[in-house]
Scaffold this active site. Structure first.
Site, PDB file in Angstrom:
ATOM      1  N   ASP A  68       0.796  -1.368  -0.061  1.00 34.72           N
ATOM      2  CA  ASP A  68       0.042  -0.006  -0.015  1.00 34.72           C
ATOM      3  C   ASP A  68       0.753   1.049  -0.110  1.00 34.72           C
ATOM      4  O   ASP A  68       2.115   1.235   0.593  1.00 34.72           O
ATOM      5  CB  ASP A  68      -0.908   0.214   1.226  1.00 34.72           C
ATOM      6  CG  ASP A  68      -1.759  -1.154   1.658  1.00 34.72           C
ATOM      7  OD1 ASP A  68      -2.120  -1.599   0.355  1.00 34.72           O
ATOM      8  OD2 ASP A  68      -2.127  -1.031   2.653  1.00 34.72           O
TER       9      ASP A  68
HETATM   10  N1  URA Z   1      -1.082  -5.771   4.317  1.00 38.82           N
HETATM   11  C1  URA Z   1      -1.382  -4.437   4.055  1.00 38.82           C
HETATM   12  O1  URA Z   1      -2.398  -3.906   4.687  1.00 38.82           O
HETATM   13  N2  URA Z   1      -0.655  -3.619   3.435  1.00 38.82           N
HETATM   14  C2  URA Z   1       0.277  -3.965   2.643  1.00 38.82           C
HETATM   15  O2  URA Z   1       0.891  -3.059   2.097  1.00 38.82           O
HETATM   16  C3  URA Z   1       0.678  -5.500   2.726  1.00 38.82           C
HETATM   17  C4  URA Z   1      -0.026  -6.057   3.245  1.00 38.82           C
END
Ligand code: URA
Length: 247
Positions: free
Chosen positions: A103
């Site tokens: 993310d």
């Molecule tokens: N889980 C999440 O919430 N975000 C990420 O970027 C990777 C795994």
């Protein structure tokens, strides 16, 4: 090899966009436009996209320490910085793409490769490659909340596979939790904690399979070693053989 897969393996674009280019008639095989998605290519075929002759580049896989605030994508429609903006042009030319996603606000280990099959095997849950995260969460998670995370929780219409909670370390009023999963659903770690009543305040990925982030400064990158790639346990030599057979 299927044509869209070959185009992606050449680093021209993703498999999905390659399908769109094929349907749009932009792809020629041995001089002929083939708009069927089922088309396969064999060694010796000449594939051109928009008049550029494609070829399979030397295999390249890197580790990148993604900082928070940039997106894991090859391009962005909203003019935001992506992970590609942090890498030298020579690396982009050989067609490396992110393996899975982090993310925007998540930091840490992002593997990138120009080997399509490696990308597939690391991200597909059936290969069960572990991904380790350090999550800073609010408060002090109760034992039964951590047990639920380990057993699997419901996030929308998906029940997460069993996870490992390796460590919890108090950090002021918050807690650092080391969690290991092998799936890659959107915002999975954040949503898993939400499902048991906690909010993730900061999230970093620290390991993918045997490959550890340790020692790489934020925004830094380095080549993955042969030992690291073999250590993923997904028959890297076989992946490499298939990749090279098209050169
Ligand atoms: N889980 C999440 O919430 N975000 C990420 O970027 C990777 C795994």
């Amino acid at each position: 090899m299927r044509l869209h897969k070959y185009i992606a393996a050449c680093g021209y674009t993703s498999r999905r966009r390659a399908e769109l280019l094929i349907q749009a008639g932009r792809v020629l095989v041995n001089g002929k436009s083939l708009m069927s998605l089922g088309t396969t290519v064999k060694q010796g075929d000449v594939v051109t996209v928009n008049d550029e002759v494609l070829s399979i580049p030397e295999p390249k896989t890197i580790l990148f320490n993604k900082p928070p605030g940039i997106i894991t994508s090859t391009h962005d429609t909203h003019e935001r910085l992506t992970v590609m903006d942090y890498l030298p042009p020579a690396l982009l030319k050989v067609g490396i793409l992110p393996i899975g996603r982090l993310d925007r606000e998540t930091e840490g280990l992002l593997l990138m490769t120009n080997i399509g099959e490696l990308n597939h095997r690391v991200t597909h849950p059936s290969y069960e490659i572990e991904k380790e995260y350090v999550a800073l969460v609010n408060g002090k998670p109760a034992k039964n909340a951590l047990d639920k995370l380990a057993a699997g929780v419901q996030i929308e219409n998906h029940k997460t596979a069993p996870a490992k909670v390796l460590q919890t370390v108090p950090d002021g009023n918050n807690t650092q939790v080391v969690l290991v999963i092998h799936e890659g659903k959107k915002r999975q770690v954040r949503r898993m904690f939400e499902a048991v009543g906690y909010k993730v305040l900061r999230l970093a990925r620290t390991r993918v399979g045997n490959i550890k982030l340790k020692g790489l400064e934020p925004c830094g990158w380095r080549d993955a070693s042969l030992d690291e790639l073999r250590g993923l346990g997904i028959d890297y030599d076989d992946i490499l053989k298939k990749h090279s057979s098209f050169k």
